[in-house]
Design a protein around this motif. Structure first.
Motif, PDB file in Angstrom:
ATOM      1  N   MET A  77      50.155 102.105   9.616  1.00 29.08           N
ATOM      2  CA  MET A  77      50.752 101.488  10.795  1.00 29.08           C
ATOM      3  C   MET A  77      51.033 102.507  11.897  1.00 29.08           C
ATOM      4  SD  MET A  77      53.315  98.897   8.822  1.00 29.08           S
ATOM      5  CE  MET A  77      53.763  97.964  10.280  1.00 29.08           C
ATOM      6  N   TRP A  78      51.075 103.784  11.551  1.00 24.24           N
ATOM      7  CA  TRP A  78      51.434 104.811  12.518  1.00 24.24           C
ATOM      8  C   TRP A  78      50.455 105.965  12.390  1.00 24.24           C
ATOM      9  CZ3 TRP A  78      55.488 109.029  11.429  1.00 24.24           C
ATOM     10  CH2 TRP A  78      55.707 109.801  12.573  1.00 24.24           C
ATOM     11  N   LEU A  79      49.836 106.344  13.499  1.00 25.20           N
ATOM     12  CA  LEU A  79      48.898 107.459  13.531  1.00 25.20           C
ATOM     13  C   LEU A  79      49.309 108.393  14.665  1.00 25.20           C
ATOM     14  CD1 LEU A  79      46.275 108.813  12.516  1.00 25.20           C
ATOM     15  CD2 LEU A  79      45.024 107.353  14.121  1.00 25.20           C
ATOM     16  N   ASP A  80      49.583 109.632  14.298  1.00 24.98           N
ATOM     17  CA  ASP A  80      49.996 110.640  15.271  1.00 24.98           C
ATOM     18  C   ASP A  80      48.860 111.635  15.465  1.00 24.98           C
ATOM     19  OD1 ASP A  80      51.103 112.677  16.776  1.00 24.98           O
ATOM     20  OD2 ASP A  80      52.805 113.025  15.436  1.00 24.98           O
ATOM     21  N   LEU A  81      48.243 111.599  16.635  1.00 27.90           N
ATOM     22  CA  LEU A  81      47.177 112.534  17.004  1.00 27.90           C
ATOM     23  C   LEU A  81      47.596 113.378  18.210  1.00 27.90           C
ATOM     24  CD1 LEU A  81      44.132 110.113  16.654  1.00 27.90           C
ATOM     25  CD2 LEU A  81      44.676 112.038  15.181  1.00 27.90           C
ATOM     26  N   SER A  82      48.892 113.510  18.409  1.00 30.45           N
ATOM     27  CA  SER A  82      49.403 114.242  19.568  1.00 30.45           C
ATOM     28  C   SER A  82      49.119 115.737  19.461  1.00 30.45           C
ATOM     29  CB  SER A  82      50.911 114.014  19.708  1.00 30.45           C
ATOM     30  OG  SER A  82      51.597 114.494  18.565  1.00 30.45           O
ATOM     31  N   PHE A  83      49.098 116.392  20.602  1.00 24.44           N
ATOM     32  CA  PHE A  83      48.898 117.839  20.691  1.00 24.44           C
ATOM     33  C   PHE A  83      47.625 118.292  19.975  1.00 24.44           C
ATOM     34  CE2 PHE A  83      53.406 117.174  21.385  1.00 24.44           C
ATOM     35  CZ  PHE A  83      53.630 117.922  22.525  1.00 24.44           C
ATOM     36  N   ASN A  84      46.535 117.652  20.339  1.00 21.16           N
ATOM     37  CA  ASN A  84      45.219 118.045  19.863  1.00 21.16           C
ATOM     38  C   ASN A  84      44.333 118.291  21.076  1.00 21.16           C
ATOM     39  OD1 ASN A  84      44.802 118.044  16.792  1.00 21.16           O
ATOM     40  ND2 ASN A  84      46.035 116.213  17.106  1.00 21.16           N
ATOM     41  N   GLN A  85      43.033 118.170  20.910  1.00 14.73           N
ATOM     42  CA  GLN A  85      42.095 118.429  22.000  1.00 14.73           C
ATOM     43  C   GLN A  85      41.171 117.243  22.251  1.00 14.73           C
ATOM     44  OE1 GLN A  85      40.251 122.078  20.692  1.00 14.73           O
ATOM     45  NE2 GLN A  85      42.172 123.203  20.831  1.00 14.73           N
ATOM     46  N   LEU A  86      41.672 116.053  22.002  1.00 14.32           N
ATOM     47  CA  LEU A  86      40.867 114.845  22.165  1.00 14.32           C
ATOM     48  C   LEU A  86      40.609 114.548  23.636  1.00 14.32           C
ATOM     49  CD1 LEU A  86      42.701 112.631  19.542  1.00 14.32           C
ATOM     50  CD2 LEU A  86      40.398 113.594  19.323  1.00 14.32           C
ATOM     51  N   GLU A  87      39.344 114.291  23.963  1.00 17.60           N
ATOM     52  CA  GLU A  87      38.965 113.877  25.315  1.00 17.60           C
ATOM     53  C   GLU A  87      38.655 112.390  25.359  1.00 17.60           C
ATOM     54  OE1 GLU A  87      35.877 116.294  26.992  1.00 17.60           O
ATOM     55  OE2 GLU A  87      36.868 118.140  26.356  1.00 17.60           O
ATOM     56  N   LYS A  88      38.252 111.835  24.226  1.00 19.69           N
ATOM     57  CA  LYS A  88      37.956 110.410  24.145  1.00 19.69           C
ATOM     58  C   LYS A  88      38.249 109.927  22.737  1.00 19.69           C
ATOM     59  CE  LYS A  88      33.059 111.428  23.591  1.00 19.69           C
ATOM     60  NZ  LYS A  88      31.714 111.190  24.072  1.00 19.69           N
ATOM     61  N   ILE A  89      38.313 108.616  22.603  1.00 25.82           N
ATOM     62  CA  ILE A  89      38.598 107.990  21.318  1.00 25.82           C
ATOM     63  C   ILE A  89      37.436 107.081  20.965  1.00 25.82           C
ATOM     64  CG2 ILE A  89      40.159 106.461  20.050  1.00 25.82           C
ATOM     65  CD1 ILE A  89      41.405 109.143  20.757  1.00 25.82           C
ATOM     66  N   ASP A  90      36.917 107.246  19.781  1.00 19.84           N
ATOM     67  CA  ASP A  90      35.820 106.420  19.314  1.00 19.84           C
ATOM     68  C   ASP A  90      36.357 105.041  18.934  1.00 19.84           C
ATOM     69  OD1 ASP A  90      33.852 105.699  16.749  1.00 19.84           O
ATOM     70  OD2 ASP A  90      32.846 106.740  18.394  1.00 19.84           O
ATOM     71  N   GLU A  91      35.628 103.996  19.298  1.00 17.69           N
ATOM     72  CA  GLU A  91      36.058 102.629  19.002  1.00 17.69           C
ATOM     73  C   GLU A  91      36.169 102.351  17.505  1.00 17.69           C
ATOM     74  OE1 GLU A  91      32.972 100.784  21.240  1.00 17.69           O
ATOM     75  OE2 GLU A  91      34.248 100.526  23.001  1.00 17.69           O
ATOM     76  N   SER A  92      35.484 103.126  16.690  1.00 16.47           N
ATOM     77  CA  SER A  92      35.537 102.932  15.239  1.00 16.47           C
ATOM     78  C   SER A  92      36.930 103.205  14.671  1.00 16.47           C
ATOM     79  CB  SER A  92      34.506 103.822  14.538  1.00 16.47           C
ATOM     80  OG  SER A  92      34.842 105.197  14.719  1.00 16.47           O
ATOM     81  N   LEU A  93      37.769 103.882  15.424  1.00 17.63           N
ATOM     82  CA  LEU A  93      39.121 104.183  14.951  1.00 17.63           C
ATOM     83  C   LEU A  93      39.901 102.903  14.671  1.00 17.63           C
ATOM     84  CD1 LEU A  93      40.741 106.794  14.424  1.00 17.63           C
ATOM     85  CD2 LEU A  93      41.763 106.482  16.671  1.00 17.63           C
ATOM     86  N   SER A  94      39.690 101.874  15.472  1.00 12.68           N
ATOM     87  CA  SER A  94      40.402 100.617  15.259  1.00 12.68           C
ATOM     88  C   SER A  94      39.900  99.880  14.016  1.00 12.68           C
ATOM     89  CB  SER A  94      40.296  99.707  16.479  1.00 12.68           C
ATOM     90  OG  SER A  94      38.961  99.328  16.697  1.00 12.68           O
ATOM     91  N   GLN A  95      38.669 100.123  13.622  1.00 13.45           N
ATOM     92  CA  GLN A  95      38.152  99.529  12.382  1.00 13.45           C
ATOM     93  C   GLN A  95      38.733 100.252  11.173  1.00 13.45           C
ATOM     94  OE1 GLN A  95      33.972  99.964  13.057  1.00 13.45           O
ATOM     95  NE2 GLN A  95      33.870  98.216  14.430  1.00 13.45           N
ATOM     96  N   LEU A  96      38.932 101.547  11.310  1.00 12.60           N
ATOM     97  CA  LEU A  96      39.488 102.351  10.220  1.00 12.60           C
ATOM     98  C   LEU A  96      40.978 102.070  10.037  1.00 12.60           C
ATOM     99  CD1 LEU A  96      38.747 104.563   8.163  1.00 12.60           C
ATOM    100  CD2 LEU A  96      39.301 106.252   9.924  1.00 12.60           C
ATOM    101  N   PHE A  97      41.678 101.811  11.146  1.00 14.37           N
ATOM    102  CA  PHE A  97      43.119 101.554  11.125  1.00 14.37           C
ATOM    103  C   PHE A  97      43.421 100.215  11.791  1.00 14.37           C
ATOM    104  CE2 PHE A  97      42.559 106.217  11.426  1.00 14.37           C
ATOM    105  CZ  PHE A  97      43.173 106.600  10.240  1.00 14.37           C
ATOM    106  N   PRO A  98      43.041  99.089  11.180  1.00 13.37           N
ATOM    107  CA  PRO A  98      43.134  97.785  11.836  1.00 13.37           C
ATOM    108  C   PRO A  98      44.559  97.277  12.069  1.00 13.37           C
ATOM    109  CG  PRO A  98      42.509  97.507   9.553  1.00 13.37           C
ATOM    110  CD  PRO A  98      42.480  98.979   9.833  1.00 13.37           C
ATOM    111  N   ASN A  99      45.534  97.796  11.338  1.00 19.61           N
ATOM    112  CA  ASN A  99      46.906  97.304  11.457  1.00 19.61           C
ATOM    113  C   ASN A  99      47.839  98.289  12.143  1.00 19.61           C
ATOM    114  OD1 ASN A  99      46.570  94.718  10.173  1.00 19.61           O
ATOM    115  ND2 ASN A  99      46.194  95.874   8.301  1.00 19.61           N
ATOM    116  N   LEU A 100      47.268  99.204  12.876  1.00 15.99           N
ATOM    117  CA  LEU A 100      48.050 100.221  13.567  1.00 15.99           C
ATOM    118  C   LEU A 100      48.990  99.591  14.588  1.00 15.99           C
ATOM    119  CD1 LEU A 100      47.798 103.277  13.097  1.00 15.99           C
ATOM    120  CD2 LEU A 100      46.471 103.391  15.181  1.00 15.99           C
TER     121      LEU A 100
END
Length: 186
Positions: A77-100
């Motif tokens: 339900m909670w994903l913390d990706l703060s303080f990294n080097q992400l420039e974009k987010i892949d749409e597949s992330l929502s399939q991996l974490f559908p109840n976020l």
């Protein structure tokens, strides 16, 4: 040997682990599962959060490779990706974490509003952080986020008010053609 940080039950805490590539993440997740006795299905179901803040992650494309074999990510339900080097987010992330319901993306390198639109498939999202990214300098940033996530309750750790929602509705009427280019407005 990489050891995960001490964490609460149901939380995989991999903050400050110097994760920068797929093999680092796979190794950290594997060691976490071994050290926590997380190989059993009961343990997998109890996981509710993954903390990956303060690493050197620049892409989420390999997340399914790292998580799927060892974790049931459908309950996260909670994903913390703060303080990294992400420039974009892949749409597949929502399939991996559908109840976020909570997603922390603050202090990354996200600079395009189109990246925010890719998060729209997180239909359960209630709290989102994006501050500290170049995208927050865009004058349409806050309104676009509210437009894309009608159920969002908090943005950048601030409660969303009725007045902000009203402002977004006016904004969306002005920019409706650019928001929905495929619709016929005649």
């Amino acid at each position: 040997e990489i050891m995960s940080n001490t964490s609460a039950a149901g939380v995989v805490d991999l903050t400050f682990m110097d994760i920068s590539k797929e093999s680092d993440l796979v190794q950290c997740v594997t060691e976490y599962m071994e050290n926590s006795g997380g190989g059993s299905p009961k343990k997998k179901k109890s996981l509710k959060a993954i903390r990956l803040g303060n690493n050197c992650i620049s892409t989420v494309q390999y997340f399914s490779v790292a998580f799927t074999p060892l974790l049931d990510t459908s309950n996260i339900m909670w994903l913390d990706l703060s303080f990294n080097q992400l420039e974009k987010i892949d749409e597949s992330l929502s399939q991996l974490f559908p109840n976020l319901t909570t997603l922390y993306l603050h202090a990354n390198q996200i600079s395009k509003l189109s990246t925010i639109k890719k998060l729209i498939s997180f239909t359960q999202l209630r709290s989102l952080t994006l501050y500290g990214n170049p995208v927050e300098e865009n004058k349409h940033y806050r309104n676009l986020v509210l437009y894309c996530f009608p159920n969002l309750q908090q943005l950048d750790f601030c409660v969303i008010t009725a007045g902000q929602r009203d402002k977004m509705v006016c904004w969306s009427q002005v920019y409706r053609k650019s928001l929905n280019p495929d619709e016929d407005y005649n």
